[in-house]
Design a protein around this motif. Structure first.
Motif, PDB file in Angstrom:
ATOM      1  N   GLN A 413       0.838  -1.192   0.000  1.00  0.00           N
ATOM      2  CA  GLN A 413       0.000   0.000   0.000  1.00  0.00           C
ATOM      3  C   GLN A 413       0.881   1.253   0.000  1.00  0.00           C
ATOM      4  N   LEU A 414       0.250   2.387  -0.313  1.00  0.00           N
ATOM      5  CA  LEU A 414       0.958   3.666  -0.352  1.00  0.00           C
ATOM      6  C   LEU A 414       1.193   4.211   1.049  1.00  0.00           C
ATOM      7  N   TYR A 415       2.272   4.936   1.187  1.00  0.00           N
ATOM      8  CA  TYR A 415       2.609   5.590   2.454  1.00  0.00           C
ATOM      9  C   TYR A 415       1.459   6.487   2.903  1.00  0.00           C
ATOM     10  N   SER A 416       1.066   6.318   4.176  1.00  0.00           N
ATOM     11  CA  SER A 416       0.015   7.120   4.815  1.00  0.00           C
ATOM     12  C   SER A 416      -1.345   6.972   4.161  1.00  0.00           C
ATOM     13  N   MET A 417      -1.564   5.852   3.482  1.00  0.00           N
ATOM     14  CA  MET A 417      -2.889   5.532   2.961  1.00  0.00           C
ATOM     15  C   MET A 417      -3.188   4.072   3.255  1.00  0.00           C
ATOM     16  N   ALA A 418      -4.461   3.778   3.539  1.00  0.00           N
ATOM     17  CA  ALA A 418      -4.893   2.413   3.867  1.00  0.00           C
ATOM     18  C   ALA A 418      -4.051   1.822   4.990  1.00  0.00           C
ATOM     19  N   ASP A 419      -3.683   2.653   5.960  1.00  0.00           N
ATOM     20  CA  ASP A 419      -2.823   2.185   7.050  1.00  0.00           C
ATOM     21  C   ASP A 419      -3.506   1.137   7.918  1.00  0.00           C
ATOM     22  N   ALA A 420      -4.825   1.253   8.084  1.00  0.00           N
ATOM     23  CA  ALA A 420      -5.554   0.256   8.872  1.00  0.00           C
ATOM     24  C   ALA A 420      -5.514  -1.105   8.175  1.00  0.00           C
ATOM     25  N   THR A 421      -5.629  -1.091   6.842  1.00  0.00           N
ATOM     26  CA  THR A 421      -5.536  -2.335   6.074  1.00  0.00           C
ATOM     27  C   THR A 421      -4.140  -2.931   6.187  1.00  0.00           C
ATOM     28  N   THR A 422      -3.126  -2.082   6.089  1.00  0.00           N
ATOM     29  CA  THR A 422      -1.736  -2.534   6.235  1.00  0.00           C
ATOM     30  C   THR A 422      -1.527  -3.217   7.577  1.00  0.00           C
ATOM     31  N   ALA A 423      -1.987  -2.573   8.650  1.00  0.00           N
ATOM     32  CA  ALA A 423      -1.824  -3.143   9.993  1.00  0.00           C
ATOM     33  C   ALA A 423      -2.587  -4.448  10.137  1.00  0.00           C
ATOM     34  N   SER A 424      -3.772  -4.524   9.527  1.00  0.00           N
ATOM     35  CA  SER A 424      -4.583  -5.749   9.605  1.00  0.00           C
ATOM     36  C   SER A 424      -3.901  -6.917   8.907  1.00  0.00           C
ATOM     37  N   LEU A 425      -3.355  -6.653   7.718  1.00  0.00           N
ATOM     38  CA  LEU A 425      -2.662  -7.708   6.975  1.00  0.00           C
ATOM     39  C   LEU A 425      -1.422  -8.176   7.723  1.00  0.00           C
ATOM     40  N   ARG A 426      -0.701  -7.233   8.310  1.00  0.00           N
ATOM     41  CA  ARG A 426       0.496  -7.609   9.066  1.00  0.00           C
ATOM     42  C   ARG A 426       0.120  -8.435  10.283  1.00  0.00           C
ATOM     43  N   LYS A 427      -0.992  -8.067  10.942  1.00  0.00           N
ATOM     44  CA  LYS A 427      -1.455  -8.813  12.104  1.00  0.00           C
ATOM     45  C   LYS A 427      -1.830 -10.245  11.727  1.00  0.00           C
ATOM     46  N   ALA A 428      -2.306 -10.421  10.484  1.00  0.00           N
ATOM     47  CA  ALA A 428      -2.669 -11.758   9.999  1.00  0.00           C
ATOM     48  C   ALA A 428      -1.460 -12.569   9.559  1.00  0.00           C
ATOM     49  N   GLY A 429      -0.257 -11.970   9.631  1.00  0.00           N
ATOM     50  CA  GLY A 429       0.966 -12.718   9.346  1.00  0.00           C
ATOM     51  C   GLY A 429       1.508 -12.566   7.948  1.00  0.00           C
ATOM     52  N   PHE A 430       0.888 -11.697   7.129  1.00  0.00           N
ATOM     53  CA  PHE A 430       1.362 -11.524   5.761  1.00  0.00           C
ATOM     54  C   PHE A 430       2.557 -10.574   5.696  1.00  0.00           C
ATOM     55  N   GLN A 431       3.387 -10.761   4.665  1.00  0.00           N
ATOM     56  CA  GLN A 431       4.452  -9.809   4.375  1.00  0.00           C
ATOM     57  C   GLN A 431       3.800  -8.577   3.730  1.00  0.00           C
ATOM     58  N   VAL A 432       4.075  -7.400   4.280  1.00  0.00           N
ATOM     59  CA  VAL A 432       3.461  -6.177   3.765  1.00  0.00           C
ATOM     60  C   VAL A 432       4.550  -5.130   3.556  1.00  0.00           C
TER      61      VAL A 432
END
Length: 480
Positions: A413-432
Motif C-alpha cells: 500500500q501507499l505511504y500514509s494511505m490504507a494504514d488500517a488495512t496494512t496493519a490488519s494484513l500484518r497482524k494476519a501474518g502476511f508480508q506487507v
C-alpha cells in the motif's frame, strides 16, 4: 478535563462522520462494499498508537483537503505554476503550507534521514519499506543541447541518490526494497523513440501472439544497440551513445541491488513509454534474477486493456531465460493523463472504460501469478487498497496452502494511505510493504499533483483512515 473531552467528542463527531462518509467515483478502487472476513481487524491504537498526535491531526487535515474536488483538480497545477513563475514570497508561503499538510502526509520526507525517522512506526509493526525517490518526468519534451547537459546532471544526481537508498536499505537489514523511475534516469525523448520502434517492429511480426515486444528487437535482451541495424536506423550516433549510457546507469543500480540483496522495482509510467520501460526492465531481470531469487521487478498496470498480454509476455521471457519473474501488480497511476492524452490525439484510450473491467483484469492476473508464486516461478507484490482484491488473494493463498509469510509474496500500500488495512494484513501474518516516496518538494510536485488527483479515485479507503485517525485522537483526549 472529562467535561471538555465530552464537548469535543459531541461537536466534532458529526463533522468527522460527514468527512469520512465513503464517496463513489467512476474509477475508484474502493467503491464496493466488501466483506472483511479474511482480514484480521485492528484497533485504532494498534494501527496508529505509535504516531505522534500532530501527525494524526495532519492526516485528518490532508485527507480532508485531498477529498476536496477543487483542491484535487487544480491544486497540483497551481503548485506547478507557482514554482514555474510565481514570486518568491508567494512560493515560500505556499511551500510552507504544503510541507505541513499534503507533502508531510503523502511523502516521508525530503531526505533519506527524514524517511528513516518517519517510517519507524511502520518498522515497529513489522512492515517493510519500498523507498522511492519520487522525481518523475512527463513525455513530450524535446530537449536542446543545453537542456541535455542539465538533464545529465539531474540523472546522475538521481542515480547517486538511488545508490544511497539501496545501501541504506541494506544497512537497515529489514528486507526493504528500492524503487526507480526510468524517466528520472534516462532521456524521455529517447525512451519515446525506443517505444515507437518496438511497437513498429512488433506490428511487422507475422504472429503477434507469439512475438514478444522488445524480444524480437534484441533476442538476447543484451542492449548492444550499436550492433543492431534497427537501432541505427532510428537513432543518431549521439542519441545511441546517450541511450547506452542511460541504460548502463540503470544497470549499475540493478547490479548493486542484486549484490546487496535489496530488490529493486522498476515502476510503470506513461503508456507511450511503457514498452521501452518493460524492454529495459526485462533485460535487467535476465541479468540479475536467478531461478531462486528476484532482485529486479517490473510493474504491470491492470487498468490497461493489454495488461493480460503484457503479463503473459513477461512470464514467457522469464521461462525462456530460466529466471524467477519479479512482478509488481498495480491498477494504474496515470488514468487522467492517459485519457486526456488519447483524447487530444483522437486515438483509443489504452485504459479500460469501467472500473469493473479493471477489477476483473487485476484479479485474474493476481490469481494466475499467485499460483506461479506457489510453483516457485514468481516473486509478487500485490499493490492494492481494494478489499475485494485482498480477500480474493488470501482465498487463493489458502487454497494453494501457501504460508502467509511466504517471502516471495507481499501485499503493498501507499505511504500514509490504507494504514488500517496494512496493519490488519500484518497482524494476519502476511508480508506487507509500504511505498515510501521522498525527495525535495520541487522535485516531487508532479508525483504530489498526481497523488492529489488520484485520491478522487481511491477515497473509499481514505474515509476509513480518517475514521481511525479520529478515533485514535478521541482515545487520547478521553484517555481511554
Amino acid at each position: 478535563m472529562r467535561t471538555w473531552s465530552k464537548l469535543i467528542v459531541t461537536y466534532t463527531k458529526p463533522l468527522v462522520a460527514k468527512l469520512t462518509k465513503p464517496r463513489t467515483y467512476t474509477h475508484t478502487e474502493a467503491s464496493q462494499s466488501v466483506s472483511k472476513a479474511y482480514i484480521t481487524p485492528v484497533t485504532p491504537k494498534e494501527a496508529f498508537g505509535d504516531l505522534a498526535t500532530r501527525d494524526l491531526l495532519r492526516g485528518l487535515v490532508s485527507l480532508a483537503l485531498a477529498r476536496t474536488p477543487g483542491v484535487a483538480t487544480y491544486g497540483g497545477k497551481f503548485l506547478e505554476s507557482i514554482h514555474r513563475s510565481g514570486p518568491r514570497i508567494l512560493k515560500d508561503f505556499v511551500d510552507g503550507i504544503v510541507r505541513r499538510t499534503v507533502f508531510g502526509h503523502f511523502c516521508a520526507g525530503e531526505t533519506l534521514d527524514e524517511c528513516e525517522r518517519n517510517t519507524q512506526h511502520l518498522r515497529r509493526l513489522g512492515v517493510k519499506c519500498l523507498f522511492d525517490y519520487a522525481a518523475e518526468r512527463e513525455p513530450g519534451t524535446v530537449l536542446s543541447e543545453e537542456d541535455l547537459r542539465k538533464e545529465e546532471a539531474a540523472k546522475e544526481y538521481a542515480a547517486e541518490l538511488e545508490i544511497e537508498t539501496i545501501r541504506r536499505a541494506c544497512q537497515l537489514g529489514k528486507g526493504d526494497f528500492a524503487c526507480i523511475k526510468i524517466t528520472a534516469l534516462a532521456v524521455i525523448e529517447h525512451l519515446e523513440k525506443l517505444n515507437a520502434m518496438i511497437i513498429k517492429d512488433w506490428k511487422k511480426s507475422a504472429d503477434k501472439e507469439a512475438s514478444i515486444r522488445g524480444y524480437s528487437v534484441d533476442p538476447e535482451l543484451s542492449f548492444d544497440f550499436e550492433k543492431l541495424e534497427i537501432f541505427k536506423s532510428h537513432f543518431s550516433d549521439e542519441e545511441l551513445r546517450i541511450l547506452r549510457n542511460d541504460v548502463f546507469r540503470i544497470q549499475r543500480l540493478c547490479a548493486l541491488a542484486a549484490e546487496s540483496r535489496v530488490p529493486i522495482l522498476i515502476d510503470a509510467e506513461h503508456y507511450c513509454l511503457q514498452d521501452a520501460i518493460e524492454y529495459i526492465a526485462m533485460g535487467m531481470q535476465k541479468r540479475y534474477n536467478t531461478p531462486q531469487e528476484s532482485y529486479v521487478f517490473t510493474t504491470i498496470q491492470c487498468y490497461l486493456k493489454d495488461s493480460e498480454r503484457r503479463e503473459k509476455l513477461v512470464t514467457r521471457i522469464a521461462e525462456q531465460f530460466g529466471f524467477r519473474l519479479g512482478l509488481k501488480l498495480v491498477r494504474g497511476a496515470y488514468l487522467h493523463y492517459e485519457r486526456e492524452y488519447a483524447s487530444q490525439r483522437n486515438i483509443e484510450s489504452p485504459v479500460w472504460n469501467t472500473i469493473e473491467e479493471t477489477h476483473r483484469s487485476y484479479n485474474t492476473i493476481a490469481s494466475r501469478e499467485i499460483a506461479r508464486v506457489s510453483q516457485g516461478k514468481t516473486s509478487l507484490i500485490l499493490a492494492t487498497h481494494n478489499l475485494e482484491s485482498i480477500r480474493n488473494a488470501i482465498k487463493n493463498i489458502e487454497q494453494l496452502n501457501m504460508r502467509h509469510d511466504n517471502e516471495h509474496f507481499h501485499f503493498g500500500q501507499l505511504y500514509s494511505m490504507a494504514d488500517a488495512t496494512t496493519a490488519s494484513l500484518r497482524k494476519a501474518g502476511f508480508q506487507v510493504v509500504k511505498y515510501i516516496p521522498f525527495g525535495p518538494l520541487e522535485e516531487v510536485i508532479p508525483y504530489l499533483s498526481r497523488r492529489l488527483l488520484e485520491n478522487q479515485d481511491i477515497l473509499g479507503s481514505t474515509s476509513v483512515d480518517m475514521s481511525y485517525f479520529y478515533k485514535e485522537l478521541m482515545r487520547r483526549i478521553t484517555r481511554k
